[in-house]
Scaffold this motif. Structure first.
Motif, PDB file in Angstrom:
ATOM      1  N   TYR A   1       2.362   5.233   3.135  1.00 28.05           N
ATOM      2  CA  TYR A   1       1.393   4.331   3.737  1.00 28.05           C
ATOM      3  C   TYR A   1       2.132   3.126   4.309  1.00 28.05           C
ATOM      4  N   PHE A   2       1.932   2.857   5.574  1.00 22.32           N
ATOM      5  CA  PHE A   2       2.504   1.679   6.232  1.00 22.32           C
ATOM      6  C   PHE A   2       1.348   0.785   6.656  1.00 22.32           C
ATOM      7  N   ALA A   3       1.537  -0.530   6.566  1.00 26.53           N
ATOM      8  CA  ALA A   3       0.465  -1.455   6.950  1.00 26.53           C
ATOM      9  C   ALA A   3       1.016  -2.588   7.797  1.00 26.53           C
ATOM     10  N   GLU A   4       0.190  -2.967   8.755  1.00 29.20           N
ATOM     11  CA  GLU A   4       0.487  -4.153   9.555  1.00 29.20           C
ATOM     12  C   GLU A   4       0.348  -5.390   8.663  1.00 29.20           C
ATOM     13  N   ASP A   5      -0.593  -5.356   7.750  1.00 24.09           N
ATOM     14  CA  ASP A   5      -0.876  -6.430   6.802  1.00 24.09           C
ATOM     15  C   ASP A   5       0.241  -6.486   5.749  1.00 24.09           C
ATOM     16  N   ALA A   6       0.860  -7.645   5.566  1.00 23.01           N
ATOM     17  CA  ALA A   6       1.955  -7.787   4.589  1.00 23.01           C
ATOM     18  C   ALA A   6       1.448  -7.790   3.147  1.00 23.01           C
ATOM     19  N   THR A   7       0.177  -8.083   2.948  1.00 24.60           N
ATOM     20  CA  THR A   7      -0.424  -8.079   1.607  1.00 24.60           C
ATOM     21  C   THR A   7      -1.694  -7.227   1.650  1.00 24.60           C
ATOM     22  N   PRO A   8      -1.546  -5.900   1.620  1.00 25.00           N
ATOM     23  CA  PRO A   8      -2.693  -5.015   1.839  1.00 25.00           C
ATOM     24  C   PRO A   8      -3.618  -4.807   0.641  1.00 25.00           C
ATOM     25  N   TYR A   9      -3.344  -5.443  -0.486  1.00 28.30           N
ATOM     26  CA  TYR A   9      -4.217  -5.306  -1.651  1.00 28.30           C
ATOM     27  C   TYR A   9      -5.060  -6.550  -1.815  1.00 28.30           C
ATOM     28  N   ASP A  10      -6.332  -6.361  -2.195  1.00 32.11           N
ATOM     29  CA  ASP A  10      -7.192  -7.512  -2.423  1.00 32.11           C
ATOM     30  C   ASP A  10      -6.928  -8.086  -3.816  1.00 32.11           C
ATOM     31  N   ALA A  11      -7.652  -9.135  -4.179  1.00 27.43           N
ATOM     32  CA  ALA A  11      -7.439  -9.817  -5.453  1.00 27.43           C
ATOM     33  C   ALA A  11      -7.666  -8.895  -6.649  1.00 27.43           C
ATOM     34  N   GLY A  12      -8.499  -7.875  -6.480  1.00 24.39           N
ATOM     35  CA  GLY A  12      -8.780  -6.931  -7.561  1.00 24.39           C
ATOM     36  C   GLY A  12      -7.806  -5.767  -7.608  1.00 24.39           C
ATOM     37  N   GLY A  13      -6.784  -5.789  -6.744  1.00 20.32           N
ATOM     38  CA  GLY A  13      -5.793  -4.723  -6.742  1.00 20.32           C
ATOM     39  C   GLY A  13      -6.190  -3.498  -5.945  1.00 20.32           C
TER      40      GLY A  13
END
Length: 184
Positions: free
Chosen positions: A66-78
């Motif tokens: 999995y590659f993401a443009e977003d550097a932090t792809p997880y929300d606060a709940g993981g």
């Protein structure tokens, strides 16, 4: 005395010119992490992978990357909730006996309708999302997709893919070098 000063000036110039060079401290490998879809290029800032055992007697290690443009792809709940482009390269198969536990096996993965080592079976996608809301998802034509994985060291990999075509007929390719976290 004049000859001595000319000699000294010439020597100083030689030292100055010979010390010039690339002193940026880098290793010369400044290739950017990206996914290109048609003429649009997206930055990739995060990557992780999941390993599964498949096949009779679990003879294959199967990787989903999995590659993401977003550097932090997880929300606060993981939970996985990236913004922007996500590239999923699914079902990359390696011979489990040759693979190292917790690492992806280096090599070139080509499309195959049959489950074989160093192949993928035809399911990868691109998706644009806004948090948990999927804006759009496109599958890529797998028959020409080639994925190259090079395990550099530790959790650092160099991964390149090319030859894919999206549902709109755009060429899809990409490159990522950096940490790839084990375990989505």
């Amino acid at each position: 005395m004049k000859k001595f000063l000319i000699f000294l000036a010439a020597a100083a110039m030689m030292i100055n010119f010979s010390s010039c060079g690339n002193d940026d401290g880098g290793d010369g490998d400044d290739k950017k992490n990206y996914c290109k879809i048609g003429s649009t290029t997206y930055d990739l800032n995060y990557a992780d992978f999941y390993i599964n055992s498949v096949g009779s007697s679990d003879e294959f290690a199967e990787y989903d990357i999995y590659f993401a443009e977003d550097a932090t792809p997880y929300d606060a709940g993981g939970e996985w909730a990236p913004d922007g482009l996500v590239v999923n390269l699914y079902y990359l198969y390696a011979d489990k006996s040759a693979a190292t536990e917790g690492q992806m096996y280096s090599g070139t993965y080509n499309y195959s309708e049959e489950l074989t080592a160093m192949s993928h079976d035809g399911y990868s996608c691109l998706r644009m999302s806004d948090g948990n809301v999927r804006i759009g998802q496109e599958f890529v034509s797998e028959s020409q997709l080639v994925v190259k994985i090079n395990h550099v060291s530790g959790d650092v990999y160099e991964i390149e893919w090319s030859g894919a075509i999206d549902e709109d007929g755009n060429a899809v390719s990409g490159y990522y070098k950096g940490p790839v976290v084990d375990g989505l």
